[in-house]
Write an enzyme that holds these catalytic residues in place. Structure first.
Site, PDB file in Angstrom:
ATOM      1  N   TYR A 139       7.469 110.914   1.669  1.00  0.00           N
ATOM      2  CA  TYR A 139       6.938 112.221   1.287  1.00  0.00           C
ATOM      3  C   TYR A 139       7.151 113.257   2.401  1.00  0.00           C
ATOM      4  CZ  TYR A 139       4.455 111.194  -3.131  1.00  0.00           C
ATOM      5  OH  TYR A 139       4.139 110.902  -4.430  1.00  0.00           O
ATOM      6  N   GLU A 255      -3.673 107.331  -4.111  1.00  0.00           N
ATOM      7  CA  GLU A 255      -3.754 107.015  -2.677  1.00  0.00           C
ATOM      8  C   GLU A 255      -5.132 107.359  -2.124  1.00  0.00           C
ATOM      9  OE1 GLU A 255      -1.462 108.009   1.538  1.00  0.00           O
ATOM     10  OE2 GLU A 255      -1.360 109.445  -0.106  1.00  0.00           O
ATOM     11  N   SER A 388      -4.776 115.885   4.877  1.00  0.00           N
ATOM     12  CA  SER A 388      -5.788 116.204   5.884  1.00  0.00           C
ATOM     13  C   SER A 388      -7.092 116.686   5.244  1.00  0.00           C
ATOM     14  CB  SER A 388      -5.263 117.277   6.840  1.00  0.00           C
ATOM     15  OG  SER A 388      -5.145 118.521   6.158  1.00  0.00           O
TER      16      SER A 388
END
Length: 407
Positions: A139, A255, A388
């Site tokens: 990615y 994920e 993040s």
């Protein structure tokens, strides 16, 4: 649409299934592996598999219980989520573990089951269910991290195949992986709509170069990955050209769902002695058997309450995801909370050990103390990888709270 309760309804009485699972685990789980961990879900690379580990992985794979809720036709267990919870409880009771995991299980597999063709599912899912392959994620790029849609790795249409050129970074486990699922650009004229989801079948093929990145924690699970004229068959395109952004963001939900639930790295970071036992060992106990330091005791209590509340929330969210056909944007909340709890645990561990929790090497430190230092440093990445904290806050603001940018 079926309700969560209907989707969660067992195919057989849970007590009957519990006895079945307990008997099967007792007959197949090697006692020598009791309280060991899942090597496929660790942040380190694969070690040589022992005969017991191979036997256990093979048994779980053939039973389909490594991926218990996946369809049986592709090698899964075909269990309901209620049965899967019972299975996990029985594994825990026996001191056993699920030996099958990694990115193929936590991210790619669920996404392919949703978007792949039947031929792709038949080709890739059984090997994931058996724990025979390791996948990595292509990615992020040097100039496409938080702005993932800025990827420049290009897959040029060559008729019956694509020719892939470009660079990926932070490729977790790339040096140990067999295959890679990647976001690539198939159209340079459009940003999001020019992205496609492509499968790189061989990470050891000509034109694929992997360079590990050394981290301050001492672990090196991340890599730079370079693709130079790598041929990829057209049948390795998942979905349609230009659908990569939709598929790729869906995979990120899987994920985050897995990371928030304590995937491999989180499990490793929380492994070993419980935080209360650790505090008593290093700080001592009072006459009532409590942690002697009252302030530390109260903070550990709050931490354990947070952990327990988080676990219950995850369970409720899992039921909601089942009824809504998969994880939602709420996984961003779970990911942020899970990251905070994991980092709090690491910080408490270092504080409890004091100077012993800051050891890097030398005879003055035990292996557990040296590991604690590395766990603490590794924990700094938990709020970065998988998206993040700041990116998750944006997702929460826009997709859950309905807050829009105003120019």
């Amino acid at each position: 649409m079926a309700t969560a309760a209907e989707l969660d309804a067992p195919t057989k009485p849970l007590d009957t299934f519990r006895h079945e699972a307990r008997d099967w685990i007792e007959a197949n789980f090697p006692p020598a592996l009791k309280h060991a961990g899942n090597a496929m879900a660790t942040i380190e690379g694969p070690a040589d598999e022992s005969a017991d580990e191979t036997a256990w992985r093979t048994a779980m794979g053939k039973k389909g219980w490594g991926v218990p809720t996946w369809p049986q036709q592709y090698g899964g267990g075909g269990l309901t989520s209620a049965e899967a919870r019972v299975l996990n409880e029985e594994l825990g009771r026996a001191g056993a573990f699920n030996p099958i995991g990694g990115m193929g299980v936590m991210m790619f597999g669920p996404t392919l089951l949703e978007y792949g063709t039947d031929a792709q599912k038949q080709k890739y899912i059984p090997d994931i269910a058996m724990g025979n392959v390791r996948w990595c994620q292509g990615y992020s790029e040097p100039n496409a991290g938080s702005d993932l849609a800025n990827i420049q790795t290009f897959a040029e249409d060559k008729g019956d195949h694509y020719l892939v050129n470009g660079q990926k970074t932070w490729t977790s486990g790339g040096q140990w992986a067999d295959k890679c699922f990647a976001l690539v650009r198939t159209d340079k004229s459009q940003k999001h709509a020019g992205i496609s989801f492509l499968l790189i079948d061989d990470m050891h093929a000509e034109g694929v170069e992997v360079r590990p990145i050394n981290l301050i924690s001492g672990f090196s699970p991340f890599c730079e990955t370079f693709f130079t004229n790598v041929k990829v068959p057209k049948e390795n395109l998942v979905g349609q050209e230009g659908q990569g952004w939709t598929i790729g963001t869906r995979l990120l939900q899987h994920e985050r769902n897995s990371l928030s639930g304590g995937g491999g790295s989180a499990a490793r970071m929380n492994a070993g002695n419980g935080i209360t036992a650790l505090a008593k060992q290093y700080r001592g106990a009072d006459e009532h058997g409590r942690i002697k330091d009252a302030d530390l005791r109260s903070r550990i209590i709050r931490h354990e309450m947070d952990q327990r509340a988080f676990a219950l929330t995850l369970r409720r969210a899992a039921l909601d995801a089942k009824s809504n056909q998969g994880p939602s944007a709420a996984t961003s909340i779970m990911k942020n909370v899970g990251a905070r709890i994991t980092q709090d645990r690491a910080e408490l561990g270092v504080e409890i050990m004091g100077m012993n929790g800051l050891g890097w090497e030398g005879e003055g430190f035990s292996s557990e103390e040296i590991n604690q230092t590395r766990v603490w440093l590794w924990g700094k990445a938990v709020s970065i990888y998988g998206g993040s904290t700041e990116i998750q806050n944006n997702v929460i603001a826009k997709r859950i709270l309905g807050m829009l940018d105003h120019q």
